[in-house]
Design an enzyme around this catalytic site. Sequence first.
Site, PDB file in Angstrom:
ATOM      1  N   GLU A 190       4.532 -43.825  14.106  1.00 10.33           N
ATOM      2  CA  GLU A 190       4.007 -42.780  14.993  1.00 10.33           C
ATOM      3  C   GLU A 190       5.062 -42.063  15.827  1.00 10.33           C
ATOM      4  OE1 GLU A 190       0.122 -43.663  16.745  1.00 10.33           O
ATOM      5  OE2 GLU A 190       0.398 -45.729  16.079  1.00 10.33           O
ATOM      6  N   HIS A 240       0.042 -50.609  29.831  1.00 11.20           N
ATOM      7  CA  HIS A 240      -0.114 -49.213  29.432  1.00 11.20           C
ATOM      8  C   HIS A 240      -1.041 -48.523  30.432  1.00 11.20           C
ATOM      9  CE1 HIS A 240      -3.295 -51.572  27.517  1.00 11.20           C
ATOM     10  NE2 HIS A 240      -4.053 -50.495  27.510  1.00 11.20           N
ATOM     11  N   VAL A 241      -0.894 -47.216  30.526  1.00 15.00           N
ATOM     12  CA  VAL A 241      -1.643 -46.410  31.492  1.00 15.00           C
ATOM     13  C   VAL A 241      -2.379 -45.311  30.738  1.00 15.00           C
ATOM     14  CG1 VAL A 241      -1.489 -44.919  33.527  1.00 15.00           C
ATOM     15  CG2 VAL A 241       0.036 -46.905  33.316  1.00 15.00           C
ATOM     16  N   HIS A 275      -0.003 -55.582  26.855  1.00 18.31           N
ATOM     17  CA  HIS A 275       1.285 -54.924  27.076  1.00 18.31           C
ATOM     18  C   HIS A 275       0.954 -53.751  27.988  1.00 18.31           C
ATOM     19  CE1 HIS A 275       5.406 -53.483  25.884  1.00 18.31           C
ATOM     20  NE2 HIS A 275       4.882 -52.357  26.376  1.00 18.31           N
ATOM     21  N   SER A 278      -7.293 -53.972  26.786  1.00 23.81           N
ATOM     22  CA  SER A 278      -7.600 -54.243  25.383  1.00 23.81           C
ATOM     23  C   SER A 278      -6.454 -54.964  24.689  1.00 23.81           C
ATOM     24  CB  SER A 278      -7.907 -52.945  24.634  1.00 23.81           C
ATOM     25  OG  SER A 278      -9.071 -52.347  25.146  1.00 23.81           O
ATOM     26  N   TRP A 319       2.079 -53.728  16.760  1.00 21.44           N
ATOM     27  CA  TRP A 319       1.894 -52.288  16.549  1.00 21.44           C
ATOM     28  C   TRP A 319       2.412 -51.490  17.746  1.00 21.44           C
ATOM     29  CZ3 TRP A 319      -1.194 -49.310  19.754  1.00 21.44           C
ATOM     30  CH2 TRP A 319      -2.078 -50.004  20.586  1.00 21.44           C
TER      31      TRP A 319
END
Length: 332
Positions: A180, A272-273, A270, A267, A170
């Site tokens: 998205e 991510h911030v 990959h 979670s 996703w």
Amino acid sequence: MKMADTGKREVCEDADETCKPTAAKLPKCGAENQPDCDGGGECANVLSGFEVKSVLRDSARDKTIFIHGTVEDQEAVVILEKTPMRQDDLAEIFQECRLKLQMKNDIYSTYQLQPPAHLNEIKTTVICPATQKHVKKYLSQEMFLVEETGEDYLSTTLPYIESQSFSVQWVYNILEKKAEADRIVFEDPDPDTGFVLLPDFKWDQKQLYDLYLIAIVHRRNIKSLRDLTSDHLPLLRNISKKGKESIQKQYGMPACKLRVYLHYQPSYYHLHVHFTSLNYDAPGCGVERAHLLTDVIMNLEADPQYYQNRTITYTLRADDNLLLRFREAGRC
């Protein structure tokens, strides 16, 4: 102030895929069988056939409830969250509400207020089909504190991550504009230092006090904080600078009112911030999980291998298989 598109993103951070609503009459409730809904438009009632099995967790403080059940024999998790009141709606609430007196004593009185229906919304997230992993995620459980050394990561955590099927398809769908794309607030397409910035599903984008956006990097070889070295400083500085500038331009919120951080454990694996408003007590923003991006940058400037060697403390739920691995290794 320009607000972004308010289309709802039904994504769970550690879900196997993007979860979108489904009509209850459909035999399957996977994303491929679900009807699209225009932003703000009505969909088929995905909950009409929902049968409750159990309440996994509820919170009077946060006004949320997490429910496990089924839709057409498919396992599902439904999250109901009362949406916050907005200042722009107050005049209409006061003028159009229905009041029922509950108590009056001197200058004090208590009422049950029923606002107009369109101002009494409940944000609803549907995860279907839900796996046991989703059910466990929302189940209220005992927590344990783990102190993970650099050696622990290599011997216990990394093998566990690599042995699990943590799908981030996703995420790739977002990066490749397969999903998205209309919700992306900003993108730097550079393959090494670039990222996309978009609203987190927790934020309904109707007010700024709970602003929440996620920067997802284009690079696919960085799983988490543990992978970061000084070689990644250009990427992290770019996310910090352009992410803050974009939020200032799009929403009028200055950098001094933003909390910018990474999760560990994350979670999903990959990099991510998180960008959140300081006014918002966002899930996972506590010291046992959140690492401020400015601190991460300074730590890597001081020690290029800082996160390969440092002991990192975080919490794990009682049923987390990673906790079991730590116990088997005699580390918890």
